[in-house]
Design a protein around this motif. Structure first.
Motif, PDB file in Angstrom:
ATOM      1  N   PHE A  47       0.828  -1.211   0.000  1.00 41.01           N
ATOM      2  CA  PHE A  47       0.000   0.000   0.000  1.00 41.01           C
ATOM      3  C   PHE A  47       0.862   1.261   0.000  1.00 41.01           C
ATOM      4  O   PHE A  47       0.529   2.253  -0.645  1.00 41.01           O
ATOM      5  N   VAL A  48       1.977   1.191   0.752  1.00 44.43           N
ATOM      6  CA  VAL A  48       2.903   2.334   0.770  1.00 44.43           C
ATOM      7  C   VAL A  48       3.398   2.611  -0.640  1.00 44.43           C
ATOM      8  O   VAL A  48       3.463   3.765  -1.085  1.00 44.43           O
ATOM      9  N   THR A  49       3.698   1.543  -1.374  1.00 45.10           N
ATOM     10  CA  THR A  49       4.186   1.702  -2.746  1.00 45.10           C
ATOM     11  C   THR A  49       3.149   2.420  -3.605  1.00 45.10           C
ATOM     12  O   THR A  49       3.474   3.330  -4.365  1.00 45.10           O
ATOM     13  N   LEU A  50       1.879   2.001  -3.440  1.00 42.01           N
ATOM     14  CA  LEU A  50       0.804   2.620  -4.221  1.00 42.01           C
ATOM     15  C   LEU A  50       0.741   4.123  -3.998  1.00 42.01           C
ATOM     16  O   LEU A  50       0.481   4.896  -4.916  1.00 42.01           O
ATOM     17  N   VAL A  51       0.955   4.558  -2.743  1.00 38.18           N
ATOM     18  CA  VAL A  51       0.793   5.969  -2.424  1.00 38.18           C
ATOM     19  C   VAL A  51       2.092   6.742  -2.640  1.00 38.18           C
ATOM     20  O   VAL A  51       2.077   7.873  -3.135  1.00 38.18           O
ATOM     21  N   ALA A  52       3.214   6.122  -2.268  1.00 37.78           N
ATOM     22  CA  ALA A  52       4.480   6.866  -2.291  1.00 37.78           C
ATOM     23  C   ALA A  52       5.005   7.056  -3.712  1.00 37.78           C
ATOM     24  O   ALA A  52       5.604   8.087  -4.019  1.00 37.78           O
ATOM     25  N   THR A  53       4.753   6.071  -4.586  1.00 32.59           N
ATOM     26  CA  THR A  53       5.329   6.133  -5.928  1.00 32.59           C
ATOM     27  C   THR A  53       4.906   7.378  -6.708  1.00 32.59           C
ATOM     28  O   THR A  53       5.758   8.110  -7.206  1.00 32.59           O
ATOM     29  N   PRO A  54       3.581   7.667  -6.783  1.00 31.80           N
ATOM     30  CA  PRO A  54       3.217   8.887  -7.522  1.00 31.80           C
ATOM     31  C   PRO A  54       3.805  10.151  -6.889  1.00 31.80           C
ATOM     32  O   PRO A  54       4.243  11.051  -7.620  1.00 31.80           O
ATOM     33  N   ILE A  55       3.839  10.208  -5.543  1.00 32.71           N
ATOM     34  CA  ILE A  55       4.380  11.409  -4.895  1.00 32.71           C
ATOM     35  C   ILE A  55       5.837  11.580  -5.290  1.00 32.71           C
ATOM     36  O   ILE A  55       6.272  12.658  -5.708  1.00 32.71           O
ATOM     37  N   ARG A  56       6.600  10.491  -5.190  1.00 31.06           N
ATOM     38  CA  ARG A  56       8.022  10.580  -5.522  1.00 31.06           C
ATOM     39  C   ARG A  56       8.227  10.906  -6.989  1.00 31.06           C
ATOM     40  O   ARG A  56       9.088  11.698  -7.343  1.00 31.06           O
ATOM     41  N   THR A  57       7.424  10.276  -7.851  1.00 33.07           N
ATOM     42  CA  THR A  57       7.649  10.440  -9.284  1.00 33.07           C
ATOM     43  C   THR A  57       7.282  11.839  -9.751  1.00 33.07           C
ATOM     44  O   THR A  57       8.050  12.494 -10.444  1.00 33.07           O
ATOM     45  N   TYR A  58       6.067  12.312  -9.349  1.00 33.67           N
ATOM     46  CA  TYR A  58       5.605  13.570  -9.923  1.00 33.67           C
ATOM     47  C   TYR A  58       6.104  14.780  -9.163  1.00 33.67           C
ATOM     48  O   TYR A  58       6.326  15.828  -9.754  1.00 33.67           O
ATOM     49  N   LEU A  59       6.273  14.648  -7.830  1.00 37.42           N
ATOM     50  CA  LEU A  59       6.733  15.805  -7.064  1.00 37.42           C
ATOM     51  C   LEU A  59       8.248  15.943  -7.110  1.00 37.42           C
ATOM     52  O   LEU A  59       8.793  17.041  -7.079  1.00 37.42           O
ATOM     53  N   PHE A  60       8.956  14.793  -7.132  1.00 40.86           N
ATOM     54  CA  PHE A  60      10.413  14.859  -7.031  1.00 40.86           C
ATOM     55  C   PHE A  60      11.124  14.201  -8.207  1.00 40.86           C
ATOM     56  O   PHE A  60      12.316  13.929  -8.135  1.00 40.86           O
ATOM     57  N   GLY A  61      10.396  13.933  -9.300  1.00 44.51           N
ATOM     58  CA  GLY A  61      11.014  13.340 -10.475  1.00 44.51           C
ATOM     59  C   GLY A  61      11.632  11.985 -10.198  1.00 44.51           C
ATOM     60  O   GLY A  61      12.546  11.559 -10.895  1.00 44.51           O
ATOM     61  N   GLY A  62      11.165  11.292  -9.161  1.00 43.94           N
ATOM     62  CA  GLY A  62      11.696   9.964  -8.844  1.00 43.94           C
ATOM     63  C   GLY A  62      13.021  10.000  -8.116  1.00 43.94           C
ATOM     64  O   GLY A  62      13.637   8.967  -7.889  1.00 43.94           O
ATOM     65  N   VAL A  63      13.459  11.207  -7.725  1.00 41.62           N
ATOM     66  CA  VAL A  63      14.779  11.350  -7.117  1.00 41.62           C
ATOM     67  C   VAL A  63      14.635  11.480  -5.603  1.00 41.62           C
ATOM     68  O   VAL A  63      13.728  12.157  -5.121  1.00 41.62           O
TER      69      VAL A  63
END
Lengths: 670, 187
Positions: free
Chosen positions: B107-123
């Motif tokens: 579930f963490v992956t489901l929520v954290a992935t978009p935040i990391r990808t779109y807010l921080f470019g996956g970095v």
């Protein structure tokens, strides 16, 4: 993406990050920004710069690198701007405005209180770590050792915190937090329209303030009562002084009278318990808070965590009662005066000594203008000289305000500031009159001193000076002392004089600024931690906090895990230690289910299974009633080690310690 | 809300902060910053767990800046999922707690992935960036690469959090246990 606005974003990022560097106040935050942004830049370059694609032969998209640079700049501007904002609005300012604002007070509480708790956790982690270090637990070392030391750190910490949860939540109820939908605030607007109907506190209640008849308390799931009270009452203006030993029922009575049963103290009440003529069960602990205040023994647990000065902390309760600002100010100044801490008004409540914190807890309760004030060993950490003046102030105040005072103390305190006890707890019952027990005291036992024999000294404190980092004046100045094998020295002095610091220096847990502490001719600072642990035993002020096994036996055996003894010898040592400390038969008990004296004795037993050269005892007798005190004294005089003990009990130190050192303003006098 | 619940949440937030800092000082390969959240969820249920997660990150935001606050939804999901897993009886056994850790990670992956990808470019600015860079270079989509890294860095941490929280609740003396309705779900 974001390309058209590129110059704008770059300007924003440059402006905000430049401001962090140029504003002197925020310059210290620049390092943090750089340490966050540089690795991020590296990551952006790795992921979006097409570096690996060059090597691996993937498709390189130059537009993506530009997009990534834009995103990095955006993050930089947000981070820099937030650092400026954080510098401009430091947490105390933010918390004050949250409490003064329109947000629910519970939100403000959740954003404020964890900061104090985290501070307490950090402090406790240091204590637990020190305690484990002095028992020879490796805190540095291989990954496995660090991971296992984390277990020895995490479990005592978390279990201890949860164990204190009822006391903390009862204290928050006692401050009236959440009693009214809106609270007033000393820093916000004065909204007198908030004022709720409050009767003048000086109005005398016609009957008994508290009256119990045929009352009993039952622990959850038990059919036999834990405490029975055939008859007890206090009229307004009177002080009832009750004596009881460890685990005799003092705190139970306090919970019964303050409405904490069953919310904070699981169990049930039978019989007739009336406070101000009402059945105590008719109101919750929170609803009783404007009328009844109970002050518990540990003052740290009753801090709200939402305030940054002593004055604000005392005002926190009256603010919750939504009183007008003028009234709050008057109550706060009066309460600070009564408790004798007017001079501490601007200090941080988290940085007080034990005695000062107890006075703060008392002031916070007095500011609520209670009609019934219960003091449950509330003076235990206050210097004896101050206890008498506090007691007479409280008695006079109760008489003038027509409020009642119930004082619960351990028996056998010769210098008790309260007059003859009105009752005592015995075998689960509250009986009339003082407790009849006469306690036998062990003789001082053999004690040698350096003049009488040719032994080499065990402990030499040589021209020792110490200063806390960032302090201008040293805490200890050129301290000198010598102790020979079997010597016993008591260390006395006012609160905050540096007694515990001197003990830590003797144990090698702190580095002196100048001079040295030598054990058998070797500086303790240069010993290996394992050797130090084997030769020096340290009973900490809050020794129970080192406990992390779920049985008493496991905890005591832990001290022997590195010794070359066989399994049978270890068990034999453990049994001897438990019988010497009065814990026989409690091997399989959960240490957190024991009373305060027994829990401390578990720590004593852990010391007792080993034999070293020096034993350091920091306020060892603080939690003991006369019976436990005798047991402890018998244990102490039977030990062969040289002993240094911090104590506030003059009777104890004079009887059992041939040498009494007093520490005041940095100087030690023998 | 009762003051007892408030104090429990505050304690658990403080635990998250304290243990998180301890783990980074001791240079352990786990974060340990969600043990308090799981503990709150086990003792008082999913909603209290969610609140604990939310306020932990809001508080981090107040102390350190907006990055922590941006990840508040992740912390909320940890508490929520842990609470429902406890209601389903997953925390009754050791194996169940491990499974709960895996479920939380998903579930963490489901929520954290978009935040990391779109807010921080996956970095993230940590060693995990090498992994993401490699995966994207060999042709994976950025979103998938980030998701894989999130699973990889969180799995051990969340399992440890579940096991520690379970062990703590089991070791609580009965006196304290009886105050919490949820503790019965952790046999």
């Amino acid at each position: 993406m974001g390309l058209p606005a590129f110059p704008f974003i770059a300007a924003m990022a440059g402006l905000s990050s430049g401001a962090v560097l140029l504003w002197p106040r925020s310059r210290h935050r620049a390092k943090g920004v750089i340490f966050f942004m540089l690795p991020l830049a590296l990551g952006f370059w790795l992921i979006h710069g097409g570096v690996l694609q060059l090597f691996l032969g993937g498709p390189v998209e130059p537009s993506r690198a530009v997009w990534a640079f834009g995103l990095w700049l955006r993050i930089l501007s947000v981070i820099s701007a937030s650092q400026l904002w954080l510098e401009y609005v430091p947490p105390p300012v933010l918390i004050r405005s949250l409490f003064a604002g329109r947000l629910p007070a519970s939100w403000a509480f959740l954003l404020a209180s964890p900061l104090l708790l985290a501070g307490q956790i950090r402090l406790r982690a240091v204590q637990v770590r020190e305690a484990q270090l002095s028992r020879g637990v490796p805190v540095h070392g291989t990954f496995f050792e660090r991971a296992s030391s984390l277990t020895a750190l995490v479990f005592p910490l978390v279990l201890g915190l949860l164990n204190e949860l009822p006391a903390r939540s009862a204290a928050l109820d006692m401050k009236g937090f959440g009693l009214f939908p809106r609270r007033s605030s000393l820093t916000g607007k004065d909204e007198t329209t908030l004022r709720h109907a409050c009767e003048p506190a000086s109005q005398k209640f016609p009957g008994n303030t508290a009256a119990l008849r045929e009352a009993a308390f039952f622990a959850p799931g038990e059919s036999a009562p834990l405490l029975e009270i055939p008859e007890f009452s206090v009229p307004p203006g009177y002080t009832a002084f009750l004596e009881g030993g460890n685990g005799s029922g003092k705190s139970t009575l306090s919970s019964m009278l303050s409405g904490a049963v069953p919310e904070h103290r699981g169990g049930s009440i039978a019989g007739d318990v009336r406070v101000l003529g009402e059945d105590v069960a008719s109101r919750s602990c929170l609803a009783w808070s404007p009328d009844v205040q109970a002050v518990q023994q540990n003052p740290v647990l009753s801090l709200s965590g939402c305030t940054f000065t002593v004055r604000e902390e005392v005002a926190f309760g009256p603010e919750n009662l939504a009183l007008p600002q003028g009234e709050i100010r008057a109550r706060v100044e009066r309460a600070l005066d009564l408790a004798g801490i007017a001079h501490l008004g601007d200090r941080n409540p988290a940085c007080l000594s034990g005695g000062e914190a107890q006075k703060l807890a008392l002031a916070s309760a007095l500011a609520m203008n209670p009609r019934l004030l219960i003091l449950d060993e509330a003076f235990s950490r206050i210097h004896p000289a101050d206890r008498h003046s506090l007691a007479s102030v409280l008695r006079r105040q109760a008489l003038e305000a027509g409020s009642a005072l119930v004082v619960l103390e351990k028996p056998g305190n010769a210098s008790s500031p309260w007059s003859a006890p009105a009752g005592h707890f015995r075998d689960g019952r509250l009986l009339r009159g003082p407790s009849p027990v006469q306690v036998r005291r062990p003789a001082s036992g053999p004690s040698l001193s350096c003049g009488k024999n040719d032994d080499q000294p065990v402990l030499v404190i040589d021209d020792l000076s110490f200063r806390w980092k960032g302090e201008t004046s040293p805490l200890l100045r050129s301290v000198n002392a010598v102790l020979c094998p079997g010597d016993r020295a008591a260390l006395t002095g006012p609160n905050g004089a540096g007694k515990s610091t001197l003990m830590r220096l003797c144990a090698g847990l702190l580095e002196p600024e100048k001079g040295a502490v030598m054990l058998g001719g070797v500086p303790v600072g240069s010993m290996a931690p394992g050797e130090r642990a084997a030769r020096i035993g340290f009973l900490f002020q809050d020794a129970e906090r080192q406990i992390f096994h779920s049985t008493v036996a496991g905890e005591v055996l832990f001290s022997l895990r590195k010794s070359p003894l066989s399994q049978e010898e270890r068990m034999e040592r453990m049994r001897q230690a438990l019988s010497a400390t009065g814990l026989s038969g409690k091997e399989e008990k959960h240490p957190l289910d024991l009373n305060a004296a027994e829990r401390r004795m578990v720590a004593v037993a852990s010391l007792s299974v080993r034999e070293g050269d020096l034993m350091l005892l920091d306020e060892p007798t603080r939690d003991f009633d006369p019976e436990w005190q005798t047991r402890f004294e018998e244990w102490m005089v039977s030990r062969r080690e040289t002993i240094v003990a911090v104590s506030h009990d003059p009777e104890f130190t004079e009887r059992l310690f041939p040498a009494v050192w007093s520490l005041d303003r940095g100087h030690l006098t023998a | 809300m009762k003051n007892r619940t408030l104090v429990l949440i505050a304690l658990c937030i403080a635990l998250n902060i304290g243990l998180g800092q301890a783990a980074s000082t001791l240079k352990l390969p786990v974060f340990l910053d969600s043990i308090g959240t799981v503990l709150a969820a086990l003792l008082m249920g999913p909603w209290v767990g969610m609140g604990t997660g939310l306020f932990t990150n809001l508080l981090w935001g107040v102390i350190s800046g907006p990055v922590a606050a941006a990840f508040a939804p992740v912390a909320m999901v940890i508490g929520l999922v842990a609470g429902f897993a406890a209601r389903k009886g997953l925390f009754r056994t050791l194996a169940g707690a491990v499974i709960a850790g895996v479920v939380i990670t998903l579930f963490v992956t489901l929520v954290a992935t978009p935040i990391r990808t779109y807010l921080f470019g996956g970095v993230t600015g940590s060693g995990a960036d090498f992994f993401v860079a490699y995966l994207t270079a060999v042709g994976q989509k950025l979103l998938q690469s980030v998701a894989l890294t999130v699973i990889w860095t969180n799995l051990v941490d969340k399992i440890v959090a579940c096991l520690v929280a379970q062990a703590v609740v089991r070791q609580l003396p009965g006196r304290i246990r009886s105050l919490f309705p949820g503790a019965g779900n952790v046999a």
